[in-house]
Design a protein around this motif. Sequence first.
Motif, PDB file in Angstrom:
ATOM      1  N   ASP A  33       0.829  -1.209   0.000  1.00 27.27           N
ATOM      2  CA  ASP A  33       0.000   0.000   0.000  1.00 27.27           C
ATOM      3  C   ASP A  33       0.861   1.254   0.000  1.00 27.27           C
ATOM      4  O   ASP A  33       0.612   2.211  -0.738  1.00 27.27           O
ATOM      5  N   LYS A 300      -7.275  -9.467   8.668  1.00 22.87           N
ATOM      6  CA  LYS A 300      -8.182  -8.812   7.718  1.00 22.87           C
ATOM      7  C   LYS A 300      -9.235  -7.990   8.455  1.00 22.87           C
ATOM      8  O   LYS A 300      -9.567  -6.868   8.065  1.00 22.87           O
ATOM      9  N   ASP A 304      -9.924  -3.988   8.132  1.00 23.75           N
ATOM     10  CA  ASP A 304     -11.247  -3.412   7.866  1.00 23.75           C
ATOM     11  C   ASP A 304     -11.575  -2.325   8.884  1.00 23.75           C
ATOM     12  O   ASP A 304     -12.062  -1.243   8.528  1.00 23.75           O
ATOM     13  N   HIS A 308      -9.070   0.039   5.925  1.00 19.84           N
ATOM     14  CA  HIS A 308      -8.386  -0.472   4.740  1.00 19.84           C
ATOM     15  C   HIS A 308      -9.130  -1.689   4.192  1.00 19.84           C
ATOM     16  O   HIS A 308      -8.573  -2.781   4.051  1.00 19.84           O
ATOM     17  N   GLU A 309     -10.406  -1.483   3.858  1.00 20.78           N
ATOM     18  CA  GLU A 309     -11.249  -2.605   3.430  1.00 20.78           C
ATOM     19  C   GLU A 309     -10.768  -3.250   2.140  1.00 20.78           C
ATOM     20  O   GLU A 309     -10.855  -4.470   1.979  1.00 20.78           O
ATOM     21  N   GLN A 310     -10.250  -2.464   1.214  1.00 24.23           N
ATOM     22  CA  GLN A 310      -9.779  -3.033  -0.052  1.00 24.23           C
ATOM     23  C   GLN A 310      -8.599  -3.969   0.168  1.00 24.23           C
ATOM     24  O   GLN A 310      -8.511  -5.048  -0.440  1.00 24.23           O
ATOM     25  N   LEU A 311      -7.693  -3.561   1.042  1.00 23.01           N
ATOM     26  CA  LEU A 311      -6.582  -4.449   1.380  1.00 23.01           C
ATOM     27  C   LEU A 311      -7.084  -5.697   2.093  1.00 23.01           C
ATOM     28  O   LEU A 311      -6.557  -6.794   1.897  1.00 23.01           O
ATOM     29  N   GLU A 313      -9.941  -7.194   1.566  1.00 20.20           N
ATOM     30  CA  GLU A 313     -10.475  -8.101   0.551  1.00 20.20           C
ATOM     31  C   GLU A 313      -9.348  -8.779  -0.222  1.00 20.20           C
ATOM     32  O   GLU A 313      -9.446  -9.958  -0.590  1.00 20.20           O
ATOM     33  N   LYS A 314      -8.288  -8.045  -0.460  1.00 20.20           N
ATOM     34  CA  LYS A 314      -7.129  -8.631  -1.140  1.00 20.20           C
ATOM     35  C   LYS A 314      -6.531  -9.753  -0.291  1.00 20.20           C
ATOM     36  O   LYS A 314      -6.131 -10.806  -0.820  1.00 20.20           O
TER      37      LYS A 314
END
Length: 352
Positions: A33, A300, A304, A308-311, A313-314
């Motif tokens: 990131d 995770k 969240d 950093h929700e996108q990270l 999900e990754k």
Amino acid sequence: MKTYRIATIPGDGIGKEVVPEAMRVLDALAQLDGGFQFEWDILPWGCDYYLEHGEMMPEDGLEILKKYDQIFLGAVGLPELVPDHISLWGLLIKIRRGLKQQINVRPAKLLQGLESPLKNPGNFDIVVVRENSEGEYSDSGGRMHSGSDEIAIQNAVFTRKGTERAIAYACELASKRSKKITSVTKSNGLSHSMPFWDDVFHDVVSKYDELQQSSAHIDAMAAYMIMKPAEYDVVVASNLFGDILTDIGGAIMGSIGIAPAANLNVEREYPSMFEPVHGSAPDIAGLGVANPLGQIWTGKLMLDFLGHEQLGEKLLSAIEYTLKSNIKTKDLKGSATTTEVTDALIAYLKQS
């Protein structure tokens, strides 16, 4: 660059093995990131600390924890050396209640690459929101007399404030997901606490016209989560009922060893605490075969909560990659070591 200070408590048993692996994964994500980093402070609290000092954490432990952004916990418990009620109440519950972590969140999802023991599980994706500070796990009660006259009383304590908080959090979560919410009750058997729970649920959910709401008794809900889990989305429950259902959630996923949990201080006045569900598993500690995915999935949930929700999900996609690639530890019928699973996961993150 933003720095998150994380109070890191590996704890006992396999916690000391899986926490460093999850830290490696989260550090790798932060590097990808580029906008933040983690600062991990290792706190050696737990049963070993108790055996040396006579307490699970220092007397000023809560004050120490208040200085951090979040808490990352591995596992607590060495029942052969320290009774469970001492280890649990001396660390985990002490932190939950002392830092007002009133909400417990545990997802149960059919992950790609992991076979559910259910014949027809459907593509279930459930989040159980559990009231985390009172209810059936209240410390109200006691024991009296001895012998055949001995009495044990355990009082369940429900406050409107605590019940409303849990149900409102669940409603907000359901509004962002499939707009379905189920309340778990037992008002046909518990004549005071559960009718109270039902009343509060109806009061709170009435403010969310967009939600499809339902209720189910805990015994029926336990069966429904096995028979038709794909029909449910957000489930809100009391402390004990939520505890029971989330273990079922781990089981229907295929392993309780991968289930994550978050203990949230929703007002963000104090740090929240993130921990896997699997426990310390002292029988396999030190063998290098502990499954790190529960701790990593717990990371995770922390991502969240930090926004950093996108990270997040990754990271979940990376977990599913290791499962689909059959890079699994022994508990999932694989042959990979703890470190090999983490290495594969990090390699996927760097390539994706």
